[in-house]
Every structure is written in C-alpha cells, then in structure tokens.
Design a protein around this motif. Structure first.
Motif, mmCIF file in Angstrom:
data_model
loop_
_atom_site.group_PDB
_atom_site.id
_atom_site.type_symbol
_atom_site.label_atom_id
_atom_site.label_comp_id
_atom_site.label_asym_id
_atom_site.label_seq_id
_atom_site.Cartn_x
_atom_site.Cartn_y
_atom_site.Cartn_z
ATOM 1 N N TYR A 172 19.202 16.662 68.220
ATOM 2 C CA TYR A 172 18.961 18.089 68.432
ATOM 3 C C TYR A 172 20.277 18.861 68.374
ATOM 4 O O TYR A 172 20.361 19.906 67.723
ATOM 5 C CB TYR A 172 18.251 18.299 69.768
ATOM 6 C CG TYR A 172 17.751 19.709 69.929
ATOM 7 C CD1 TYR A 172 16.597 20.136 69.285
ATOM 8 C CD2 TYR A 172 18.437 20.622 70.726
ATOM 9 C CE1 TYR A 172 16.135 21.435 69.422
ATOM 10 C CE2 TYR A 172 17.982 21.918 70.873
ATOM 11 C CZ TYR A 172 16.838 22.322 70.213
ATOM 12 O OH TYR A 172 16.390 23.608 70.343
ATOM 13 N N GLU A 173 21.299 18.337 69.026
ATOM 14 C CA GLU A 173 22.595 19.020 69.026
ATOM 15 C C GLU A 173 23.235 19.030 67.639
ATOM 16 O O GLU A 173 23.904 19.992 67.267
ATOM 17 C CB GLU A 173 23.532 18.372 70.044
ATOM 18 C CG GLU A 173 23.108 18.626 71.477
ATOM 19 C CD GLU A 173 23.922 17.867 72.513
ATOM 20 O OE1 GLU A 173 24.860 17.124 72.133
ATOM 21 O OE2 GLU A 173 23.615 18.016 73.711
ATOM 22 N N GLU A 174 23.047 17.980 66.857
ATOM 23 C CA GLU A 174 23.692 17.853 65.548
ATOM 24 C C GLU A 174 22.952 18.606 64.437
ATOM 25 O O GLU A 174 23.585 19.194 63.566
ATOM 26 C CB GLU A 174 23.796 16.369 65.175
ATOM 27 C CG GLU A 174 24.599 16.090 63.926
ATOM 28 C CD GLU A 174 26.101 16.131 64.127
ATOM 29 O OE1 GLU A 174 26.815 16.085 63.111
ATOM 30 O OE2 GLU A 174 26.576 16.206 65.278
ATOM 31 N N ALA A 217 19.814 20.706 64.717
ATOM 32 C CA ALA A 217 18.802 21.729 65.012
ATOM 33 C C ALA A 217 18.853 22.871 63.993
ATOM 34 O O ALA A 217 17.816 23.444 63.658
ATOM 35 C CB ALA A 217 18.983 22.267 66.428
ATOM 36 N N TYR A 218 20.029 23.167 63.444
ATOM 37 C CA TYR A 218 20.140 24.265 62.488
ATOM 38 C C TYR A 218 19.331 24.011 61.214
ATOM 39 O O TYR A 218 18.930 24.955 60.532
ATOM 40 C CB TYR A 218 21.607 24.539 62.141
ATOM 41 C CG TYR A 218 22.248 23.501 61.252
ATOM 42 C CD1 TYR A 218 22.331 23.690 59.876
ATOM 43 C CD2 TYR A 218 22.796 22.335 61.797
ATOM 44 C CE1 TYR A 218 22.929 22.739 59.053
ATOM 45 C CE2 TYR A 218 23.385 21.386 60.990
ATOM 46 C CZ TYR A 218 23.457 21.588 59.620
ATOM 47 O OH TYR A 218 24.044 20.646 58.812
ATOM 48 N N TYR A 268 13.320 20.509 71.339
ATOM 49 C CA TYR A 268 13.833 19.206 71.751
ATOM 50 C C TYR A 268 12.674 18.220 71.890
ATOM 51 O O TYR A 268 12.766 17.076 71.465
ATOM 52 C CB TYR A 268 14.606 19.332 73.068
ATOM 53 C CG TYR A 268 14.958 17.990 73.657
ATOM 54 C CD1 TYR A 268 16.115 17.321 73.253
ATOM 55 C CD2 TYR A 268 14.128 17.377 74.585
ATOM 56 C CE1 TYR A 268 16.422 16.073 73.765
ATOM 57 C CE2 TYR A 268 14.433 16.134 75.099
ATOM 58 C CZ TYR A 268 15.579 15.492 74.688
ATOM 59 O OH TYR A 268 15.867 14.252 75.193
ATOM 60 N N ARG A 278 18.691 13.970 72.090
ATOM 61 C CA ARG A 278 19.750 14.940 72.408
ATOM 62 C C ARG A 278 20.797 14.974 71.310
ATOM 63 O O ARG A 278 21.208 16.041 70.856
ATOM 64 C CB ARG A 278 20.400 14.584 73.757
ATOM 65 C CG ARG A 278 21.509 15.556 74.172
ATOM 66 C CD ARG A 278 22.078 15.234 75.546
ATOM 67 N NE ARG A 278 22.349 13.833 75.789
ATOM 68 C CZ ARG A 278 23.436 13.175 75.350
ATOM 69 N NH1 ARG A 278 24.360 13.797 74.653
ATOM 70 N NH2 ARG A 278 23.594 11.896 75.643
ATOM 71 N N TRP A 279 21.221 13.783 70.843
ATOM 72 C CA TRP A 279 22.191 13.716 69.749
ATOM 73 C C TRP A 279 21.672 14.464 68.529
ATOM 74 O O TRP A 279 22.373 15.284 67.947
ATOM 75 C CB TRP A 279 22.449 12.270 69.355
ATOM 76 C CG TRP A 279 23.345 11.478 70.253
ATOM 77 C CD1 TRP A 279 24.026 11.901 71.355
ATOM 78 C CD2 TRP A 279 23.667 10.098 70.095
ATOM 79 N NE1 TRP A 279 24.742 10.858 71.891
ATOM 80 C CE2 TRP A 279 24.551 9.744 71.141
ATOM 81 C CE3 TRP A 279 23.297 9.123 69.181
ATOM 82 C CZ2 TRP A 279 25.070 8.459 71.279
ATOM 83 C CZ3 TRP A 279 23.811 7.838 69.323
ATOM 84 C CH2 TRP A 279 24.693 7.515 70.355
#
Length: 154
Positions: free
Chosen positions: A21-23, A25-26, A33, A18-19
């Motif tokens: 992917y959120e940080e 993903a760009y 995920y 989660r960390w």
C-alpha cells in the motif's frame, strides 16, 4: 536466505499489505488498505496462480514476489504476470530481488508457464539484467510503465 510460500506464513499478510500500500497505492488510487490485504491473502497458495513467495534471513522478512493471472486491467490479453516484487528498504541492493525473481520463474515453470509478463514504472534495467525484454512502453493509471516479457525455460 530461505524462500518459502506465503501460504506457510499467513501472519505476514498485514506486513506485506502495508508495504504494498505504501509503495504502490498511487498506481491503484481506488484500492483501500483492506483491498490490498485481501488481494495478498488470495496469493496464500502453493500449487496454482496466484501464488506468493517470501524470503527470510533467520526471522527477518526480506521481501516477496508473486505470480498473478492478471496485473493490468488494461492488458487482460497477457497472462500470467510476475508481480509484487518488494524488498524491505534496508535490504535492497543485496541480491534478494534477483533471488526472488529466479525462484518465482522456477515456480512458473513448474506450473507450466511458457511466457511470463510484468510491468514496472521504474525497474526496467533490473529486469533486463535478468533476461526480461521490453514488450511495450505505455501508461497505466496515468503513470508511464514498461511491460516486459520473458520466455520461461529452465
């Protein structure tokens, strides 16, 4: 602070995914995920690359870092890579990142690594303070990044 292998704390893989992917993903818009979780799962080893470390204070997960064979699909000529340095947002700027970088450099040395690489879109100054040198500035998946390297001698 304790630093341990992710292999000994596999229950943390969803949190790390989660960390990440959120940080980031760009940088990898094609990854889901589930893809990120799978890639982190591969790092749950202790004596070969890929390998990940996690940092704790008591039961609180502070951050993570890893060694990977490749981290940029455009630079397969460079290997291995320090990657995935992530510190929980409320715990940043407390020396945790520096401690994790030092620990993963030590692990790289134990594994016989002579030169280590990384790329960063925004943390060049942090790594330079810890002995890393700019190899090149480039673009990766449409984002400006700096590729850095360090000779691993402890």
């Amino acid at each position: 602070m304790n630093i341990e292998y992710l292999a000994d704390h596999k229950e943390l893989i969803p949190t790390l995914a989660r960390w990440f992917y959120e940080e980031w993903a760009y940088l990898h818009p094609e990854r889901t995920y589930a893809d990120v979780e799978h890639l982190i799962t591969e790092r749950a080893q202790t004596n070969k690359i890929p390998v990940a470390l996690v940092a704790f204070e008591g039961n609180e997960l502070l951050g993570t870092v890893c060694l990977k064979v490749h981290d940029m699909d455009t630079r397969l000529d460079l290997t291995p890579w320090l990657a995935g340095l992530y510190i929980a947002a409320p715990r940043r700027k407390q020396g945790i990142g520096a401690t994790l970088v030092s620990a993963i450099e030590k692990k790289a040395h134990e594994l016989g690594v002579k030169t280590l690489y990384l790329y960063t879109p925004e943390s060049e100054t942090f790594y330079a303070r810890h002995g890393w040198h700019v190899k090149e500035r480039t673009e990766y998946h449409g984002c400006p990044v700096t590729i850095m390297e360090k000779q691993i001698v402890l």
